[in-house]
Design a protein around this motif. Structure first.
Motif, PDB file in Angstrom:
ATOM      1  N   ASP A  28       0.830  -1.197   0.000  1.00 43.50           N
ATOM      2  CA  ASP A  28       0.000   0.000   0.000  1.00 43.50           C
ATOM      3  C   ASP A  28       0.871   1.255   0.000  1.00 43.50           C
ATOM      4  O   ASP A  28       1.816   1.346   0.783  1.00 43.50           O
ATOM      5  N   PRO A  29       0.536   2.227  -0.869  1.00 44.39           N
ATOM      6  CA  PRO A  29       1.322   3.470  -0.889  1.00 44.39           C
ATOM      7  C   PRO A  29       1.404   4.152   0.482  1.00 44.39           C
ATOM      8  O   PRO A  29       2.416   4.796   0.785  1.00 44.39           O
ATOM      9  N   VAL A  30       0.368   3.983   1.321  1.00 43.40           N
ATOM     10  CA  VAL A  30       0.416   4.645   2.630  1.00 43.40           C
ATOM     11  C   VAL A  30       1.562   4.087   3.481  1.00 43.40           C
ATOM     12  O   VAL A  30       2.014   4.740   4.432  1.00 43.40           O
ATOM     13  N   ASN A  31       2.049   2.914   3.133  1.00 37.27           N
ATOM     14  CA  ASN A  31       3.220   2.358   3.824  1.00 37.27           C
ATOM     15  C   ASN A  31       4.498   2.486   2.993  1.00 37.27           C
ATOM     16  O   ASN A  31       5.547   2.874   3.518  1.00 37.27           O
ATOM     17  N   MET A  32       4.404   2.205   1.690  1.00 37.11           N
ATOM     18  CA  MET A  32       5.621   2.230   0.861  1.00 37.11           C
ATOM     19  C   MET A  32       6.128   3.664   0.657  1.00 37.11           C
ATOM     20  O   MET A  32       7.322   3.930   0.785  1.00 37.11           O
ATOM     21  N   ARG A  33       5.234   4.589   0.348  1.00 34.75           N
ATOM     22  CA  ARG A  33       5.671   5.981   0.113  1.00 34.75           C
ATOM     23  C   ARG A  33       6.290   6.576   1.381  1.00 34.75           C
ATOM     24  O   ARG A  33       7.274   7.307   1.326  1.00 34.75           O
ATOM     25  N   LEU A  34       5.678   6.259   2.536  1.00 38.64           N
ATOM     26  CA  LEU A  34       6.226   6.786   3.796  1.00 38.64           C
ATOM     27  C   LEU A  34       7.595   6.158   4.078  1.00 38.64           C
ATOM     28  O   LEU A  34       8.537   6.847   4.488  1.00 38.64           O
ATOM     29  N   TYR A  41      10.673   1.415   7.185  1.00 42.27           N
ATOM     30  CA  TYR A  41       9.284   1.063   6.824  1.00 42.27           C
ATOM     31  C   TYR A  41       8.511   0.621   8.057  1.00 42.27           C
ATOM     32  O   TYR A  41       8.890  -0.334   8.727  1.00 42.27           O
ATOM     33  N   HIS A  42       7.427   1.342   8.331  1.00 42.77           N
ATOM     34  CA  HIS A  42       6.608   1.050   9.508  1.00 42.77           C
ATOM     35  C   HIS A  42       5.277   0.412   9.120  1.00 42.77           C
ATOM     36  O   HIS A  42       4.753   0.665   8.036  1.00 42.77           O
ATOM     37  N   HIS A  43       4.732  -0.361  10.086  1.00 41.25           N
ATOM     38  CA  HIS A  43       3.337  -0.817   9.964  1.00 41.25           C
ATOM     39  C   HIS A  43       2.601  -0.486  11.247  1.00 41.25           C
ATOM     40  O   HIS A  43       2.144  -1.372  11.976  1.00 41.25           O
ATOM     41  N   HIS A  44       2.595   0.782  11.545  1.00 41.96           N
ATOM     42  CA  HIS A  44       1.847   1.269  12.704  1.00 41.96           C
ATOM     43  C   HIS A  44       1.547   2.731  12.449  1.00 41.96           C
ATOM     44  O   HIS A  44       2.016   3.306  11.462  1.00 41.96           O
ATOM     45  N   TYR A  45       0.803   3.336  13.352  1.00 40.10           N
ATOM     46  CA  TYR A  45       0.330   4.702  13.129  1.00 40.10           C
ATOM     47  C   TYR A  45       1.240   5.705  13.850  1.00 40.10           C
ATOM     48  O   TYR A  45       2.284   5.344  14.382  1.00 40.10           O
ATOM     49  N   GLY A  46       0.803   6.979  13.849  1.00 39.02           N
ATOM     50  CA  GLY A  46       1.663   8.023  14.382  1.00 39.02           C
ATOM     51  C   GLY A  46       1.087   8.681  15.630  1.00 39.02           C
ATOM     52  O   GLY A  46      -0.110   8.571  15.909  1.00 39.02           O
ATOM     53  N   ILE A  47       1.964   9.361  16.365  1.00 37.78           N
ATOM     54  CA  ILE A  47       1.521  10.178  17.513  1.00 37.78           C
ATOM     55  C   ILE A  47       2.253  11.525  17.500  1.00 37.78           C
ATOM     56  O   ILE A  47       3.353  11.637  16.967  1.00 37.78           O
ATOM     57  N   GLY A  48       1.609  12.495  18.140  1.00 38.16           N
ATOM     58  CA  GLY A  48       2.239  13.812  18.305  1.00 38.16           C
ATOM     59  C   GLY A  48       1.509  14.884  17.513  1.00 38.16           C
ATOM     60  O   GLY A  48       0.636  14.601  16.697  1.00 38.16           O
ATOM     61  N   ARG A  65       5.079  16.739   1.205  1.00 40.14           N
ATOM     62  CA  ARG A  65       5.207  17.279   2.572  1.00 40.14           C
ATOM     63  C   ARG A  65       4.323  16.500   3.551  1.00 40.14           C
ATOM     64  O   ARG A  65       4.733  16.214   4.686  1.00 40.14           O
ATOM     65  N   ILE A  66       3.113  16.128   3.095  1.00 35.81           N
ATOM     66  CA  ILE A  66       2.203  15.357   3.967  1.00 35.81           C
ATOM     67  C   ILE A  66       2.814  13.984   4.286  1.00 35.81           C
ATOM     68  O   ILE A  66       2.804  13.528   5.436  1.00 35.81           O
ATOM     69  N   VAL A  67       3.340  13.332   3.246  1.00 35.69           N
ATOM     70  CA  VAL A  67       3.931  11.998   3.422  1.00 35.69           C
ATOM     71  C   VAL A  67       5.083  12.062   4.436  1.00 35.69           C
ATOM     72  O   VAL A  67       5.182  11.232   5.350  1.00 35.69           O
ATOM     73  N   LYS A  68       5.924  13.085   4.309  1.00 35.88           N
ATOM     74  CA  LYS A  68       7.042  13.246   5.252  1.00 35.88           C
ATOM     75  C   LYS A  68       6.550  13.459   6.682  1.00 35.88           C
ATOM     76  O   LYS A  68       7.113  12.934   7.642  1.00 35.88           O
ATOM     77  N   GLU A  69       5.495  14.256   6.796  1.00 35.86           N
ATOM     78  CA  GLU A  69       4.969  14.555   8.130  1.00 35.86           C
ATOM     79  C   GLU A  69       4.339  13.303   8.764  1.00 35.86           C
ATOM     80  O   GLU A  69       4.553  13.026   9.950  1.00 35.86           O
TER      81      GLU A  69
END
Ligand code: GPP
Ligand code: MG
Length: 286
Positions: A28-34, A41-48, A65-69
């Motif tokens: 999924d791009p939401v994982n590969m692009r990030l 490469y992560h398979h979990h969500y973010g905090i902060g 910029r969104i992908v980096k953030e």
């Protein structure tokens, strides 16, 4: 005696085979692009807190910029998890249960210098993560194995610490914690960050939680199950932190991204209606 092949030994149910199949195919791009941002490469969500300025300015580079953030916030989450593992050093050995493409394991090795074993029921993920270990020059210290967290085949008391970063919703917690307890040294630390449903909201999962289950083919547990299964298996909680408020901004930003997967509104509904929490639990093995 029948000789079983490795896959038959590791994947003992049709459910486990269907989960393995999902993760073997997942790109999924939401994982590969990030992951491509810096090769972690992560398979979990973010905090902060989100830097909302990423939405402003040049349209052409907005998504980048969104992908980096989003990636920065996922890195924060892994850092936070690792900070709960206690004092670890190069002489320790630790286990990442449900290690995905290896992100948290590599961060753990960088932070503590210790030996890290990751296990996954996805052979593709194991291969991806081992290739990364080679590329990073840490294959002698960080190794990924095609194994099942419910019967991990490591010797008793092999590990100083174990974590599950968003992977407990695929397994029975009593079986999982019995196995973790077996391979943890006395005084060793267990940490999980997980999404769990709120018993107070109801004894069954809400519609939004059920949608999340269907999306990932998982079975999100009620909060109470974690503590019942820990106390039945010599794991004594030392710290419990509700990270729900800290993860909502990540989901709000993710909902605005082109890489959004479609599950964002279910997470936002579940968290905001109070039927679901994002929780960190740390426990000691006695
Ligand atoms: C996947 O992360 C995480 C899970 C499948 C576990 C479900 C987690 C809960 C807290 C309920 P991912 O990074 O592969 O997911 P996505 O593709 O949505 O980013
Ligand atoms: Mg992801």
């Amino acid at each position: 005696m029948t000789v079983l092949d490795t896959a038959t030994q590791v994947l003992t149910t049709k459910y486990q085979r269907s989960v393995a199949d999902y993760w073997n195919k997942e790109k999924d791009p939401v994982n590969m692009r990030l992951g491509e941002v810096d090769g972690t490469y992560h398979h979990h969500y973010g905090i902060g807190d989100v830097d909302w300025s990423v939405l402003e300015g040049d349209e052409g580079t907005r998504e980048e910029r969104i992908v980096k953030e989003l990636h920065r916030l996922e890195g924060n989450q892994a850092d936070y998890l690792l900070s709960q593992l206690g004092d670890l050093g190069p002489e320790d050995r630790i286990l990442d249960a449900g290690s995905g493409r290896g992100g948290t394991s590599f961060m753990a090795n960088l932070r503590f210098g210790c030996q890290v074993d990751g296990i996954s029921i996805s052979e593709e993920q194991v291969k991806f993560a081992n290739d990364q270990a080679e590329e990073r020059g840490v294959a002698g210290k960080v190794a990924f194995h095609f194994r099942n967290m419910l019967h991990n085949d490591f010797p008793d008391a092999a590990f100083r610490a174990i974590w599950n970063n968003e992977s407990t919703m695929y397994v029975d917690l009593h079986k999982l914690f019995a196995e973790h307890s077996r391979v943890l040294q006395p005084g060793g630390r267990y940490v999980t960050i997980t999404g769990c449903y709120n018993d107070v909201h109801g004894r069954q999962p809400s519609r939004a939680v059920s949608q999340i289950d269907a999306h990932y083919i998982c079975d999100i547990h009620p909060r109470s199950d974690y503590f019942a299964a820990m106390s039945a298996n010599d794991l004594v909680p030392i710290s419990v932190v509700d990270l729900t408020a800290a993860t909502i901004p990540y989901w709000e930003l993710r909902a605005k991204a082109a890489v959004a997967s479609g599950i964002e509104s279910a997470f936002l509904t579940a968290y905001k209606e109070g039927s679901f929490h994002y929780l960190m639990i740390a426990a000691d093995k006695v």
